[in-house]
Design a protein around this motif. Structure first.
Motif, PDB file in Angstrom:
ATOM      1  N   MET A 211       0.837  -1.193   0.000  1.00 34.25           N
ATOM      2  CA  MET A 211       0.000   0.000   0.000  1.00 34.25           C
ATOM      3  C   MET A 211       0.874   1.246   0.000  1.00 34.25           C
ATOM      4  N   GLY A 212       0.438   2.266  -0.737  1.00 34.37           N
ATOM      5  CA  GLY A 212       1.160   3.519  -0.775  1.00 34.37           C
ATOM      6  C   GLY A 212       0.630   4.488   0.245  1.00 34.37           C
ATOM      7  N   GLY A 213       1.150   5.714   0.214  1.00 34.52           N
ATOM      8  CA  GLY A 213       0.680   6.736   1.132  1.00 34.52           C
ATOM      9  C   GLY A 213       1.300   6.620   2.500  1.00 34.52           C
ATOM     10  N   LEU A 214       1.024   7.618   3.295  1.00 34.45           N
ATOM     11  CA  LEU A 214       1.566   7.674   4.651  1.00 34.45           C
ATOM     12  C   LEU A 214       0.916   6.605   5.518  1.00 34.45           C
ATOM     13  N   PRO A 215       1.684   5.832   6.254  1.00 31.44           N
ATOM     14  CA  PRO A 215       1.080   4.844   7.166  1.00 31.44           C
ATOM     15  C   PRO A 215       0.469   5.522   8.393  1.00 31.44           C
ATOM     16  N   VAL A 216      -0.389   4.769   9.057  1.00 32.33           N
ATOM     17  CA  VAL A 216      -1.074   5.261  10.253  1.00 32.33           C
ATOM     18  C   VAL A 216      -0.837   4.274  11.385  1.00 32.33           C
ATOM     19  N   VAL A 217      -0.459   4.787  12.545  1.00 25.82           N
ATOM     20  CA  VAL A 217      -0.286   3.975  13.748  1.00 25.82           C
ATOM     21  C   VAL A 217      -1.350   4.394  14.750  1.00 25.82           C
ATOM     22  N   LEU A 218      -2.108   3.419  15.255  1.00 24.92           N
ATOM     23  CA  LEU A 218      -3.241   3.678  16.133  1.00 24.92           C
ATOM     24  C   LEU A 218      -2.980   3.119  17.522  1.00 24.92           C
ATOM     25  N   VAL A 219      -3.252   3.937  18.547  1.00 22.00           N
ATOM     26  CA  VAL A 219      -2.901   3.594  19.928  1.00 22.00           C
ATOM     27  C   VAL A 219      -4.186   3.590  20.768  1.00 22.00           C
ATOM     28  N   HIS A 220      -4.481   2.459  21.392  1.00 21.34           N
ATOM     29  CA  HIS A 220      -5.760   2.209  22.045  1.00 21.34           C
ATOM     30  C   HIS A 220      -5.887   2.851  23.423  1.00 21.34           C
ATOM     31  N   GLY A 221      -7.088   2.758  23.993  1.00 17.71           N
ATOM     32  CA  GLY A 221      -7.380   3.267  25.326  1.00 17.71           C
ATOM     33  C   GLY A 221      -7.072   2.250  26.406  1.00 17.71           C
ATOM     34  N   VAL A 222      -7.242   2.676  27.642  1.00 17.41           N
ATOM     35  CA  VAL A 222      -6.899   1.839  28.788  1.00 17.41           C
ATOM     36  C   VAL A 222      -7.819   0.628  28.868  1.00 17.41           C
ATOM     37  N   ARG A 223      -7.245  -0.491  29.263  1.00 15.29           N
ATOM     38  CA  ARG A 223      -7.910  -1.779  29.449  1.00 15.29           C
ATOM     39  C   ARG A 223      -8.308  -2.447  28.145  1.00 15.29           C
ATOM     40  N   THR A 224      -8.232  -1.751  27.021  1.00 10.16           N
ATOM     41  CA  THR A 224      -8.635  -2.345  25.746  1.00 10.16           C
ATOM     42  C   THR A 224      -7.390  -2.845  25.014  1.00 10.16           C
ATOM     43  N   SER A 225      -7.437  -2.885  23.696  1.00 11.62           N
ATOM     44  CA  SER A 225      -6.302  -3.377  22.926  1.00 11.62           C
ATOM     45  C   SER A 225      -6.413  -2.893  21.493  1.00 11.62           C
ATOM     46  N   ALA A 226      -5.506  -3.353  20.670  1.00  6.85           N
ATOM     47  CA  ALA A 226      -5.481  -2.956  19.264  1.00  6.85           C
ATOM     48  C   ALA A 226      -6.771  -3.282  18.525  1.00  6.85           C
ATOM     49  N   THR A 227      -7.527  -4.260  19.009  1.00  9.94           N
ATOM     50  CA  THR A 227      -8.729  -4.679  18.279  1.00  9.94           C
ATOM     51  C   THR A 227      -9.806  -3.606  18.253  1.00  9.94           C
ATOM     52  N   MET A 228      -9.730  -2.611  19.128  1.00 11.83           N
ATOM     53  CA  MET A 228     -10.755  -1.572  19.139  1.00 11.83           C
ATOM     54  C   MET A 228     -10.741  -0.728  17.864  1.00 11.83           C
ATOM     55  N   TRP A 229      -9.655  -0.810  17.087  1.00  9.38           N
ATOM     56  CA  TRP A 229      -9.498   0.016  15.899  1.00  9.38           C
ATOM     57  C   TRP A 229      -9.939  -0.687  14.614  1.00  9.38           C
ATOM     58  N   ARG A 230     -10.655  -1.815  14.704  1.00 12.42           N
ATOM     59  CA  ARG A 230     -11.005  -2.571  13.496  1.00 12.42           C
ATOM     60  C   ARG A 230     -11.637  -1.699  12.417  1.00 12.42           C
ATOM     61  N   ALA A 231     -12.619  -0.885  12.771  1.00  7.91           N
ATOM     62  CA  ALA A 231     -13.327  -0.083  11.766  1.00  7.91           C
ATOM     63  C   ALA A 231     -12.387   0.915  11.099  1.00  7.91           C
ATOM     64  N   GLN A 232     -11.502   1.537  11.878  1.00  8.12           N
ATOM     65  CA  GLN A 232     -10.576   2.516  11.295  1.00  8.12           C
ATOM     66  C   GLN A 232      -9.520   1.837  10.431  1.00  8.12           C
TER      67      GLN A 232
END
Length: 236
Positions: free
Chosen positions: A1-22
């Protein structure tokens, strides 16, 4: 994939899975999107949470995706992302700090510590109460996403101690990249959003209607739109 990558950082007690939609929305738009688990959460359960360790985790993830990214954090992740942007400016093309527009003042943190310790003394360590709040406040799909990585119910002492030492307003003043302060309309953590905005060299405020504290889960389409607009601004 091209373009700038995005790194997503979750909230407390949760995990990376909270970002599925994004992650799905960003990938459809041609961007690599990586959601990171912070120490003590998700795949890193059992590790002790420290702010330094969390910032290092974000920095390592940005290195993995090419060394520069749009960094997005929500709640705890927002405080971590702000600290990372202040410490590692060369890695940050843009910063989205969501649902974290309240300074962690001693009195506020102390109140949260007392509440968290009380909940932690429940027979199930608060698991039932946590699930009840998820079921009452999130749509079914969002609840499934946020729960998919499990809940870190034992991290609150570490998190509150470490975030209590952070200085997000001072850190924002050091951030060189464009900043988006994003809050849900009904988020209890937006009380100082104007102070946070004034601290930014190049900042803008976005308030998502109908969203509460977990704005990315309450309004996934609107939140994803903010990220795509940010990418347009920073040349993604």
């Amino acid at each position: 994939m091209g373009g700038l990558p995005v790194v997503l950082v979750h909230g407390v007690r949760t995990s990376a899975t909270m970002w599925r939609a994004q992650v799905a929305a960003l990938e459809r738009a041609g961007h690599r999107a990586v959601a990171v688990d912070l120490p003590g959460h998700g795949t890193l359960r059992g590790q002790r949470f420290t702010l330094d360790g969390a910032v290092d985790r974000v920095a390592a993830t940005v290195d993995d995706v090419g060394g520069r990214a749009l960094v997005v954090g929500l709640s705890l992740g927002g405080y971590v992302a702000i600290a990372h942007a202040a410490r590692r400016p060369e890695q940050v093309a843009g910063l989205v700090a969501a649902d974290c527009s309240t300074r962690p003042l001693a009195a506020v943190v102390h109140g949260w510590v007392l509440l968290a310790r009380g909940i932690g003394r429940l027979p199930d360590a608060g698991a039932g109460l946590n699930q009840l709040m998820v079921d009452l406040t999130l749509a079914a799909e969002a609840a499934a996403d946020v729960g998919a990585g499990g809940y870190a119910l034992d991290v609150m002492d570490d998190v509150l101690r470490e975030i209590g030492r952070s200085r997000p307003v001072e850190d924002l003043a050091r951030v060189q990249a464009p900043v988006w302060i994003v809050n849900g309309r009904w988020d209890h953590f937006r009380s100082e959003e104007r102070r946070f905005l004034r601290a930014c060299r190049d900042g803008r405020l976005v308030v998502l209607r109908g969203a509460r504290h977990l704005a990315s889960l309450d309004q996934p389409v609107g939140f994803s739109r903010v990220l795509l607009e940010a990418l347009d601004v920073v040349g993604g």
